[in-house]
Scaffold this active site. Sequence first.
Site, PDB file in Angstrom:
ATOM      1  N   LYS A 183     -67.333  23.729 -48.678  1.00 13.49           N
ATOM      2  CA  LYS A 183     -68.278  24.383 -47.748  1.00 13.49           C
ATOM      3  C   LYS A 183     -67.969  25.867 -47.639  1.00 13.49           C
ATOM      4  O   LYS A 183     -66.846  26.316 -47.898  1.00 13.49           O
ATOM      5  CB  LYS A 183     -68.226  23.745 -46.353  1.00 13.49           C
ATOM      6  CG  LYS A 183     -66.889  23.859 -45.604  1.00 13.49           C
ATOM      7  CD  LYS A 183     -66.695  25.112 -44.791  1.00 13.49           C
ATOM      8  CE  LYS A 183     -65.283  25.204 -44.238  1.00 13.49           C
ATOM      9  NZ  LYS A 183     -64.858  26.488 -43.767  1.00 13.49           N
ATOM     10  N   PRO A 207     -60.724  24.902 -54.174  1.00 15.44           N
ATOM     11  CA  PRO A 207     -59.449  25.598 -53.988  1.00 15.44           C
ATOM     12  C   PRO A 207     -58.656  25.065 -52.797  1.00 15.44           C
ATOM     13  O   PRO A 207     -59.245  24.633 -51.797  1.00 15.44           O
ATOM     14  CB  PRO A 207     -59.852  27.048 -53.756  1.00 15.44           C
ATOM     15  CG  PRO A 207     -61.311  27.136 -53.870  1.00 15.44           C
ATOM     16  CD  PRO A 207     -61.879  25.804 -54.170  1.00 15.44           C
ATOM     17  N   VAL A 208     -57.341  25.106 -52.933  1.00 16.40           N
ATOM     18  CA  VAL A 208     -56.453  24.605 -51.867  1.00 16.40           C
ATOM     19  C   VAL A 208     -56.151  25.757 -50.899  1.00 16.40           C
ATOM     20  O   VAL A 208     -55.881  26.871 -51.337  1.00 16.40           O
ATOM     21  CB  VAL A 208     -55.149  24.066 -52.498  1.00 16.40           C
ATOM     22  CG1 VAL A 208     -54.179  23.608 -51.429  1.00 16.40           C
ATOM     23  CG2 VAL A 208     -55.475  22.929 -53.449  1.00 16.40           C
ATOM     24  N   ALA A 209     -56.210  25.471 -49.589  1.00 14.80           N
ATOM     25  CA  ALA A 209     -55.977  26.491 -48.542  1.00 14.80           C
ATOM     26  C   ALA A 209     -56.847  27.720 -48.803  1.00 14.80           C
ATOM     27  O   ALA A 209     -56.411  28.857 -48.652  1.00 14.80           O
ATOM     28  CB  ALA A 209     -54.500  26.888 -48.449  1.00 14.80           C
ATOM     29  N   GLY A 210     -58.085  27.483 -49.212  1.00 13.29           N
ATOM     30  CA  GLY A 210     -58.979  28.587 -49.594  1.00 13.29           C
ATOM     31  C   GLY A 210     -60.051  28.885 -48.567  1.00 13.29           C
ATOM     32  O   GLY A 210     -60.893  29.753 -48.783  1.00 13.29           O
ATOM     33  N   MET A 247     -62.351  26.689 -47.814  1.00 14.89           N
ATOM     34  CA  MET A 247     -63.552  25.967 -48.250  1.00 14.89           C
ATOM     35  C   MET A 247     -63.469  24.481 -47.895  1.00 14.89           C
ATOM     36  O   MET A 247     -64.220  23.656 -48.401  1.00 14.89           O
ATOM     37  CB  MET A 247     -63.764  26.159 -49.748  1.00 14.89           C
ATOM     38  CG  MET A 247     -63.964  27.622 -50.104  1.00 14.89           C
ATOM     39  SD  MET A 247     -64.538  27.840 -51.777  1.00 14.89           S
ATOM     40  CE  MET A 247     -66.269  27.428 -51.633  1.00 14.89           C
ATOM     41  N   ALA A 248     -62.516  24.148 -47.020  1.00 10.62           N
ATOM     42  CA  ALA A 248     -62.369  22.785 -46.485  1.00 10.62           C
ATOM     43  C   ALA A 248     -62.051  21.746 -47.554  1.00 10.62           C
ATOM     44  O   ALA A 248     -62.516  20.603 -47.468  1.00 10.62           O
ATOM     45  CB  ALA A 248     -63.610  22.383 -45.677  1.00 10.62           C
ATOM     46  N   ALA A 253     -62.528  17.811 -47.214  1.00 12.39           N
ATOM     47  CA  ALA A 253     -63.473  17.156 -48.123  1.00 12.39           C
ATOM     48  C   ALA A 253     -62.844  15.886 -48.699  1.00 12.39           C
ATOM     49  O   ALA A 253     -63.491  14.828 -48.751  1.00 12.39           O
ATOM     50  CB  ALA A 253     -63.858  18.112 -49.250  1.00 12.39           C
ATOM     51  N   ASP A 287     -63.212  20.098 -39.815  1.00 13.96           N
ATOM     52  CA  ASP A 287     -64.189  20.270 -40.900  1.00 13.96           C
ATOM     53  C   ASP A 287     -64.551  18.962 -41.598  1.00 13.96           C
ATOM     54  O   ASP A 287     -65.412  18.961 -42.486  1.00 13.96           O
ATOM     55  CB  ASP A 287     -63.635  21.239 -41.954  1.00 13.96           C
ATOM     56  CG  ASP A 287     -63.593  22.676 -41.469  1.00 13.96           C
ATOM     57  OD1 ASP A 287     -64.360  23.000 -40.536  1.00 13.96           O
ATOM     58  OD2 ASP A 287     -62.808  23.459 -42.024  1.00 13.96           O
TER      59      ASP A 287
HETATM   60  O1  C5P Z   1     -58.878  20.725 -37.162  1.00 13.16           O
HETATM   61  P1  C5P Z   1     -58.034  21.285 -38.267  1.00 13.16           P
HETATM   62  O2  C5P Z   1     -56.845  20.443 -38.570  1.00 13.16           O
HETATM   63  O3  C5P Z   1     -58.816  21.633 -39.465  1.00 13.16           O
HETATM   64  O4  C5P Z   1     -57.477  22.674 -37.708  1.00 13.16           O
HETATM   65  C1  C5P Z   1     -56.318  23.274 -38.211  1.00 13.16           C
HETATM   66  C2  C5P Z   1     -55.851  24.323 -37.199  1.00 13.16           C
HETATM   67  O5  C5P Z   1     -56.804  25.392 -37.135  1.00 13.16           O
HETATM   68  C3  C5P Z   1     -55.698  23.852 -35.759  1.00 13.16           C
HETATM   69  O6  C5P Z   1     -54.451  23.279 -35.523  1.00 13.16           O
HETATM   70  C4  C5P Z   1     -55.897  25.151 -34.981  1.00 13.16           C
HETATM   71  O7  C5P Z   1     -54.701  25.920 -34.989  1.00 13.16           O
HETATM   72  C5  C5P Z   1     -56.908  25.897 -35.808  1.00 13.16           C
HETATM   73  N1  C5P Z   1     -58.286  25.670 -35.311  1.00 13.16           N
HETATM   74  C6  C5P Z   1     -58.690  26.293 -34.139  1.00 13.16           C
HETATM   75  N2  C5P Z   1     -59.970  26.098 -33.663  1.00 13.16           N
HETATM   76  C7  C5P Z   1     -60.842  25.307 -34.346  1.00 13.16           C
HETATM   77  C8  C5P Z   1     -60.459  24.679 -35.551  1.00 13.16           C
HETATM   78  C9  C5P Z   1     -59.165  24.881 -36.009  1.00 13.16           C
HETATM   79  O8  C5P Z   1     -57.913  27.034 -33.509  1.00 13.16           O
HETATM   80  N3  C5P Z   1     -62.062  25.147 -33.866  1.00 13.16           N
END
Ligand code: C5P
Length: 308
Positions: free
Chosen positions: A15, A100-103, A105-106, A110, A142
Amino acid sequence: MAAIDEGVTVRVPAKVNLSLAVGPLDEDGYHGLATVFHAVDLTDDIHVRPSKQWECTITGPYADKVPTDGANLAMQVAHRLAQECYEAGPVSMTIDKSIPVAGGMAGGSADAAAAIIAIDQLFDLQLTKLDHLDLARDLGSDVPFALTGGTALGSGRGDELAPVLATGRYEWVFALQHEGLSTPAVYAEFDRLNKRRKPRRLEAPEEILTALRTGDPYELAGAMFNDLQEAAISLMPRLQDTIDVGLSQGALGAIVSGSGPTVAFLCADRAAALDLMVGLTACKVADDVVSASGPHPGARVVPNNRLT
Ligand code: C5P
């Protein structure tokens, strides 16, 4: 056990956030968001088959960057469903990774979404769409969008989705960096940079929604924004050069994708995207350059006879 011996393959898209408005940090450590997600045809394939023991193999250009143990979100899904559902059991999983990893793009999200669909189908768990969404929400902000795909408005943590009326196809070029950016680190930098600024009002991005209704990439390019972009550039200043070079070479608009470091360029058409790919590659402002188009559907089973 009604498992399908030859296994099940699910394809799932990456995404890009066409807009990303970030509100203040809440007491759970998350930020409220108002975002428009858009899925593109840069995809991962997850294959699962029943096995006597748990196995995970990663293939593709990013294989060495993805954990195969309990840290892998897709394996977490498989273990969890094996614990919670009598019909499910150990699987051998292969993830063919192109996202991509940590890019930004989720990619990890995914794979988690794909695993939900794949394990459900493999063991005929007959989970409902609501079960899928509940599990997805629990795994990460995501993950729900990776299930639905297309173009959608995200609120809450980005996990509450509403459909968006969108027409047309959009041609993208993505400038990738080998080094990733950690999502929590980018949000922390966002908090640092915004300490003294008035918190953002989270509302539907009308300009983006209007552009999507007309299907005009010029209009969409002018309306795109990402509140996390400043933080991502602060942590990785070369992203600004990438953006500048892409815009000087004819991209209609440029945006850091999610929490970065991938930069997404919107192009007028497919020919312009191919030209930009060549130009960006020659300038060496990114470690890799790929093109993709959207919208693309969310995680879907690929019939075994249609695998390429
Ligand atoms: O939900 P996810 O694991 O993808 O989020 C990773 C980190 O990104 C969370 O621990 C938080 O630090 C940050 N985050 C946030 N607000 C969001 C989504 C993610 O602060 N709406």
